[in-house]
Design a protein around this motif. Structure first.
Motif, PDB file in Angstrom:
ATOM      1  N   SER A  29      73.788 120.895   0.428  1.00 14.86           N
ATOM      2  CA  SER A  29      74.650 121.532   1.242  1.00 14.86           C
ATOM      3  C   SER A  29      75.983 121.211   0.829  1.00 14.86           C
ATOM      4  CB  SER A  29      74.415 121.502   2.671  1.00 14.86           C
ATOM      5  OG  SER A  29      74.469 120.492   3.253  1.00 14.86           O
ATOM      6  N   VAL A  30      77.042 121.857   1.148  1.00 12.72           N
ATOM      7  CA  VAL A  30      78.477 121.589   1.234  1.00 12.72           C
ATOM      8  C   VAL A  30      78.676 120.616   1.979  1.00 12.72           C
ATOM      9  CG1 VAL A  30      80.772 122.422   1.308  1.00 12.72           C
ATOM     10  CG2 VAL A  30      78.999 123.861   0.196  1.00 12.72           C
ATOM     11  N   PRO A  31      78.291 120.607   3.349  1.00 12.95           N
ATOM     12  CA  PRO A  31      78.685 119.594   4.335  1.00 12.95           C
ATOM     13  C   PRO A  31      78.058 118.381   3.978  1.00 12.95           C
ATOM     14  CG  PRO A  31      78.037 121.522   5.567  1.00 12.95           C
ATOM     15  CD  PRO A  31      77.635 121.846   4.072  1.00 12.95           C
ATOM     16  N   ARG A  32      76.941 118.206   3.148  1.00 12.32           N
ATOM     17  CA  ARG A  32      76.163 116.863   2.919  1.00 12.32           C
ATOM     18  C   ARG A  32      76.838 116.407   1.756  1.00 12.32           C
ATOM     19  NH1 ARG A  32      69.978 117.952   2.258  1.00 12.32           N
ATOM     20  NH2 ARG A  32      70.709 120.089   2.216  1.00 12.32           N
ATOM     21  N   SER A  43      87.650 120.377   2.478  1.00  8.63           N
ATOM     22  CA  SER A  43      88.232 119.828   1.196  1.00  8.63           C
ATOM     23  C   SER A  43      87.510 120.144   0.053  1.00  8.63           C
ATOM     24  CB  SER A  43      88.450 118.473   1.381  1.00  8.63           C
ATOM     25  OG  SER A  43      89.627 118.068   2.467  1.00  8.63           O
ATOM     26  N   VAL A  44      85.984 120.206   0.093  1.00  7.04           N
ATOM     27  CA  VAL A  44      85.022 120.665  -0.874  1.00  7.04           C
ATOM     28  C   VAL A  44      85.434 122.040  -1.085  1.00  7.04           C
ATOM     29  CG1 VAL A  44      82.766 120.723  -1.522  1.00  7.04           C
ATOM     30  CG2 VAL A  44      83.538 118.864  -0.219  1.00  7.04           C
ATOM     31  N   TYR A  45      85.384 123.094  -0.093  1.00 10.75           N
ATOM     32  CA  TYR A  45      85.536 124.320  -0.341  1.00 10.75           C
ATOM     33  C   TYR A  45      86.730 124.789  -0.985  1.00 10.75           C
ATOM     34  CZ  TYR A  45      81.545 125.901   2.278  1.00 10.75           C
ATOM     35  OH  TYR A  45      80.195 126.345   2.983  1.00 10.75           O
ATOM     36  N   GLY A  50      82.469 127.740  -2.819  1.00 11.00           N
ATOM     37  CA  GLY A  50      81.325 127.385  -1.888  1.00 11.00           C
ATOM     38  C   GLY A  50      80.224 127.058  -2.738  1.00 11.00           C
ATOM     39  N   ARG A  51      78.999 127.298  -1.960  1.00 11.12           N
ATOM     40  CA  ARG A  51      77.392 126.943  -2.815  1.00 11.12           C
ATOM     41  C   ARG A  51      77.274 127.424  -3.790  1.00 11.12           C
ATOM     42  NH1 ARG A  51      72.553 124.791  -0.937  1.00 11.12           N
ATOM     43  NH2 ARG A  51      70.714 125.744  -2.207  1.00 11.12           N
ATOM     44  N   ILE A  54      79.110 125.779  -6.731  1.00 12.13           N
ATOM     45  CA  ILE A  54      78.173 124.700  -7.106  1.00 12.13           C
ATOM     46  C   ILE A  54      77.087 124.708  -8.074  1.00 12.13           C
ATOM     47  CG2 ILE A  54      77.326 122.334  -6.153  1.00 12.13           C
ATOM     48  CD1 ILE A  54      79.120 122.661  -3.587  1.00 12.13           C
ATOM     49  N   VAL A  55      76.200 125.640  -7.549  1.00 10.56           N
ATOM     50  CA  VAL A  55      75.476 126.116  -8.378  1.00 10.56           C
ATOM     51  C   VAL A  55      75.618 126.216  -9.788  1.00 10.56           C
ATOM     52  CG1 VAL A  55      73.421 127.809  -8.802  1.00 10.56           C
ATOM     53  CG2 VAL A  55      73.865 126.947  -6.478  1.00 10.56           C
ATOM     54  N   GLU A  56      76.748 126.975 -10.002  1.00 13.25           N
ATOM     55  CA  GLU A  56      77.308 127.261 -11.260  1.00 13.25           C
ATOM     56  C   GLU A  56      77.724 126.176 -12.005  1.00 13.25           C
ATOM     57  OE1 GLU A  56      76.585 130.215 -13.024  1.00 13.25           O
ATOM     58  OE2 GLU A  56      75.495 130.524 -11.197  1.00 13.25           O
ATOM     59  N   LEU A  57      78.272 124.997 -11.319  1.00 19.00           N
ATOM     60  CA  LEU A  57      78.607 123.787 -11.707  1.00 19.00           C
ATOM     61  C   LEU A  57      77.341 122.891 -12.232  1.00 19.00           C
ATOM     62  CD1 LEU A  57      81.496 122.742  -9.211  1.00 19.00           C
ATOM     63  CD2 LEU A  57      81.668 123.614 -11.680  1.00 19.00           C
TER      64      LEU A  57
END
Length: 203
Positions: A29-32, A43-45, A50-51, A54-57
């Motif tokens: 998860s983004v918070p984790r 800062s991650v967002y 978003g999620r 990150i899946v595409e990364l």
């Protein structure tokens, strides 16, 4: 104080952290990710979409291990077989990402480019536009299933004494080592034989 040599957050570190969480917990998860990196969730967002981003990364990271030069081989079935084997190896290294990657549409440009090359290979070989995607999906199924299978226990079942299954017991005992590899060869050979027959029917 001087500026740090590398930023606390970048897309590479976010991807690596997501992979670590998936390996440990099966998901992320983004918070984790933010907590693991000692950063704020916002800062991650700010650095990823978003999620889904990150899946595409993650998709690009896994796909970066696939040898796309296999698609330059000829004849077409040699190229397709080599590509399938390379895909299997790449996903087998990260099997817990498979459920995440296979339940969302592909948006990563580098991955789309790889599919474009695979489509071009099949079209140049003489397959119709209506045949290409069924073939590619049919190839992905045993590739991804086998990548998961490689991470599974060698034995496919635990037989109970109160459930008589003598034929199954005999088959399990006879399979020996390398069950996943042998099963993959069966599936890949069947796929290639069918694809060759499809092409021959168009000739």
């Amino acid at each position: 104080m001087g500026r740090p040599r590398r930023p606390l957050l970048d897309r590479e570190r976010i991807t690596t952290t997501a992979l670590q969480l998936i390996d440990e917990q099966g998901d992320f998860s983004v918070p984790r990710i933010a907590r693991r990196l000692g950063a704020q969730t916002g800062s991650v967002y700010h650095r990823v979409d978003g999620r889904d981003g990150i899946v595409e990364l993650l998709r690009e990271r896994v796909a970066s291990a696939i040898d796309v030069t296999t698609l330059d081989l000829r004849p077409w079935d040699t190229a397709l077989e080599a590509w399938a084997r390379s895909c299997r190896a790449a996903f087998a290294a990260r099997p817990r990402t498979i459920p995440l990657l296979m339940t969302s549409p592909v948006r990563a440009p580098r991955v789309l480019e790889q599919y474009e090359r695979a489509v071009a290979l099949l079209r140049d070989a003489g397959f119709g536009a209506d045949e290409v995607m069924p073939l590619l999906v049919a190839l992905e199924n045993p590739v991804l299933g086998s990548a998961l299978d490689l991470a599974a226990p060698e034995s496919m079942g635990e037989l109970a004494q109160d459930t008589p299954t003598p034929l199954l017991a005999e088959a399990l005992a006879a399979v020996g080592e390398g069950r996943a590899d042998r099963a993959f060869e069966v599936g890949l050979t069947g796929f290639l034989d069918h694809a060759r027959a499809m092409r021959a029917a168009r000739a």
